[in-house]
Scaffold this motif. Structure first.
Motif, short mmCIF file in Angstrom:
data_model
loop_
_atom_site.label_atom_id
_atom_site.label_comp_id
_atom_site.label_asym_id
_atom_site.label_seq_id
_atom_site.Cartn_x
_atom_site.Cartn_y
_atom_site.Cartn_z
N LYS A 1 0.85 -1.18 0.00
CA LYS A 1 0.00 0.00 0.00
C LYS A 1 0.89 1.22 0.00
O LYS A 1 1.86 1.30 0.76
CB LYS A 1 -0.89 0.00 1.25
CG LYS A 1 -2.29 -0.46 0.95
CD LYS A 1 -3.17 -0.27 2.17
CE LYS A 1 -4.47 -1.07 2.00
NZ LYS A 1 -5.14 -1.26 3.28
N CYS A 2 0.55 2.17 -0.84
CA CYS A 2 1.31 3.42 -0.88
C CYS A 2 1.13 4.15 0.45
O CYS A 2 0.00 4.30 0.91
CB CYS A 2 0.81 4.28 -2.03
SG CYS A 2 1.35 5.98 -1.93
N PRO A 3 2.23 4.61 1.09
CA PRO A 3 2.10 5.32 2.37
C PRO A 3 1.42 6.68 2.21
O PRO A 3 0.90 7.23 3.18
CB PRO A 3 3.55 5.47 2.85
CG PRO A 3 4.38 5.34 1.62
CD PRO A 3 3.62 4.46 0.66
N GLY A 4 1.44 7.20 1.01
CA GLY A 4 0.84 8.52 0.78
C GLY A 4 -0.66 8.46 0.57
O GLY A 4 -1.41 9.20 1.21
N CYS A 5 -1.11 7.58 -0.31
CA CYS A 5 -2.53 7.63 -0.70
C CYS A 5 -3.24 6.30 -0.54
O CYS A 5 -4.39 6.16 -0.93
CB CYS A 5 -2.66 8.12 -2.14
SG CYS A 5 -1.99 6.94 -3.33
N LYS A 6 -2.57 5.29 0.03
CA LYS A 6 -3.16 3.97 0.28
C LYS A 6 -3.50 3.20 -1.01
O LYS A 6 -4.20 2.20 -0.97
CB LYS A 6 -4.42 4.07 1.14
CG LYS A 6 -4.21 4.81 2.45
CD LYS A 6 -3.51 3.95 3.48
CE LYS A 6 -3.35 4.71 4.80
NZ LYS A 6 -1.96 4.94 5.16
N GLN A 7 -3.02 3.68 -2.12
CA GLN A 7 -3.21 2.96 -3.39
C GLN A 7 -2.48 1.63 -3.30
O GLN A 7 -1.36 1.55 -2.81
CB GLN A 7 -2.66 3.82 -4.53
CG GLN A 7 -2.42 3.11 -5.85
CD GLN A 7 -3.71 2.92 -6.62
OE1 GLN A 7 -4.60 3.77 -6.59
NE2 GLN A 7 -3.82 1.80 -7.32
N LYS A 8 -3.13 0.55 -3.77
CA LYS A 8 -2.48 -0.75 -3.75
C LYS A 8 -1.57 -0.89 -4.97
O LYS A 8 -1.97 -0.59 -6.09
CB LYS A 8 -3.53 -1.86 -3.78
CG LYS A 8 -4.15 -2.10 -2.42
CD LYS A 8 -5.16 -3.21 -2.49
CE LYS A 8 -5.87 -3.38 -1.16
NZ LYS A 8 -7.05 -4.22 -1.29
N ARG B 1 7.49 3.40 -6.92
CA ARG B 1 6.89 4.70 -7.13
C ARG B 1 5.41 4.54 -7.36
O ARG B 1 4.99 3.80 -8.22
CB ARG B 1 7.55 5.36 -8.35
CG ARG B 1 7.20 6.82 -8.42
CD ARG B 1 7.67 7.44 -9.68
NE ARG B 1 7.56 8.89 -9.52
CZ ARG B 1 8.40 9.74 -10.05
NH1 ARG B 1 9.45 9.31 -10.72
NH2 ARG B 1 8.21 11.02 -9.89
N CYS B 2 4.63 5.22 -6.52
CA CYS B 2 3.18 5.12 -6.62
C CYS B 2 2.70 5.74 -7.94
O CYS B 2 3.04 6.89 -8.23
CB CYS B 2 2.53 5.82 -5.44
SG CYS B 2 0.75 5.96 -5.60
N PRO B 3 1.94 5.03 -8.71
CA PRO B 3 1.48 5.56 -10.00
C PRO B 3 0.42 6.66 -9.84
O PRO B 3 0.16 7.41 -10.78
CB PRO B 3 0.88 4.33 -10.70
CG PRO B 3 0.53 3.38 -9.60
CD PRO B 3 1.51 3.65 -8.48
N LYS B 4 -0.14 6.75 -8.64
CA LYS B 4 -1.23 7.71 -8.44
C LYS B 4 -0.72 9.05 -7.92
O LYS B 4 -1.00 10.09 -8.50
CB LYS B 4 -2.24 7.12 -7.46
CG LYS B 4 -3.64 7.65 -7.61
CD LYS B 4 -4.59 6.75 -6.83
CE LYS B 4 -5.82 7.50 -6.39
NZ LYS B 4 -6.56 6.72 -5.38
N CYS B 5 0.09 8.99 -6.82
CA CYS B 5 0.53 10.25 -6.22
C CYS B 5 2.04 10.45 -6.34
O CYS B 5 2.57 11.44 -5.83
CB CYS B 5 0.10 10.32 -4.75
SG CYS B 5 0.96 9.12 -3.71
N HIS B 6 2.73 9.52 -6.99
CA HIS B 6 4.17 9.60 -7.26
C HIS B 6 5.06 9.63 -6.02
O HIS B 6 6.20 10.05 -6.09
CB HIS B 6 4.48 10.82 -8.16
CG HIS B 6 3.66 10.80 -9.42
ND1 HIS B 6 3.86 9.85 -10.40
CD2 HIS B 6 2.64 11.57 -9.84
CE1 HIS B 6 2.97 10.07 -11.37
NE2 HIS B 6 2.22 11.10 -11.05
N THR B 7 4.55 9.17 -4.88
CA THR B 7 5.38 9.01 -3.70
C THR B 7 6.33 7.82 -3.94
O THR B 7 5.89 6.81 -4.47
CB THR B 7 4.51 8.68 -2.46
OG1 THR B 7 3.48 9.64 -2.36
CG2 THR B 7 5.34 8.67 -1.19
N GLU B 8 7.59 7.99 -3.52
CA GLU B 8 8.51 6.87 -3.63
C GLU B 8 8.78 6.27 -2.28
O GLU B 8 8.96 7.00 -1.31
CB GLU B 8 9.82 7.35 -4.29
CG GLU B 8 9.88 6.90 -5.75
CD GLU B 8 11.27 7.10 -6.35
OE1 GLU B 8 11.32 7.16 -7.58
OE2 GLU B 8 12.26 7.19 -5.61
#
Ligand SMILES: [Zn+2]
Length: 131
Positions: A99-106, A119-126
């Motif tokens: 899960k992305c720590p920024g936006c919880k995107q799986k 790298r999260c494809p939704k919010c680009h958090t690494e």
């Protein structure tokens, strides 16, 4: 014999997802009836099967089609969840879901690649995880 059957089924509705579901319910009732002595189960099974056959041999195709669409609509959420659950179970050996720590995107990551930056494809958090 086969031709007769084909001719008999012509213009009739046949089996759809809703009928399959009802047959599944009948099967569950059969299993439950083994553990109870209640006559209610037998009655329910009979009712379900009669309804299944009625739908299969029905000539009101538009009506049956509408019923099936309604069934599909009502169960869309559950069926989608079940499909994704099955996909995840199949993927477990080869992929890991983070899960992305920024936006919880799986995020689905292949296993066995050591430490990797994701790298999260939704919010680009690494973030860095062991795969
Ligand atoms: Zn994110």
């Amino acid at each position: 014999m086969k031709e007769k059957l084909i001719r008999f089924m012509q213009g009739r509705y046949g089996v759809d997802q809703f009928t399959k579901f009802l047959m599944g319910v009948a099967l569950v009732c059969m299993i439950l009836s083994l553990f109870t002595r209640s006559m209610v189960w037998s009655f329910l099974i009979l009712l379900l099967l009669v309804y299944c056959y009625f739908r299969m041999f029905s000539k009101s195709i538009t009506k049956r089609y509408a019923e099936n669409q309604k069934y599909l609509q009502m169960t869309a959420g559950i069926r989608r969840k079940w499909a994704s659950f099955q996909r995840n179970m199949k993927d477990r050996k080869t992929h890991h879901i983070y899960k992305c720590p920024g936006c919880k995107q799986k995020i689905r990551v292949p296993r066995g690649k050591g430490k990797i930056a994701i790298r999260c494809p939704k919010c680009h958090t690494e973030f860095i995880k062991k795969s």
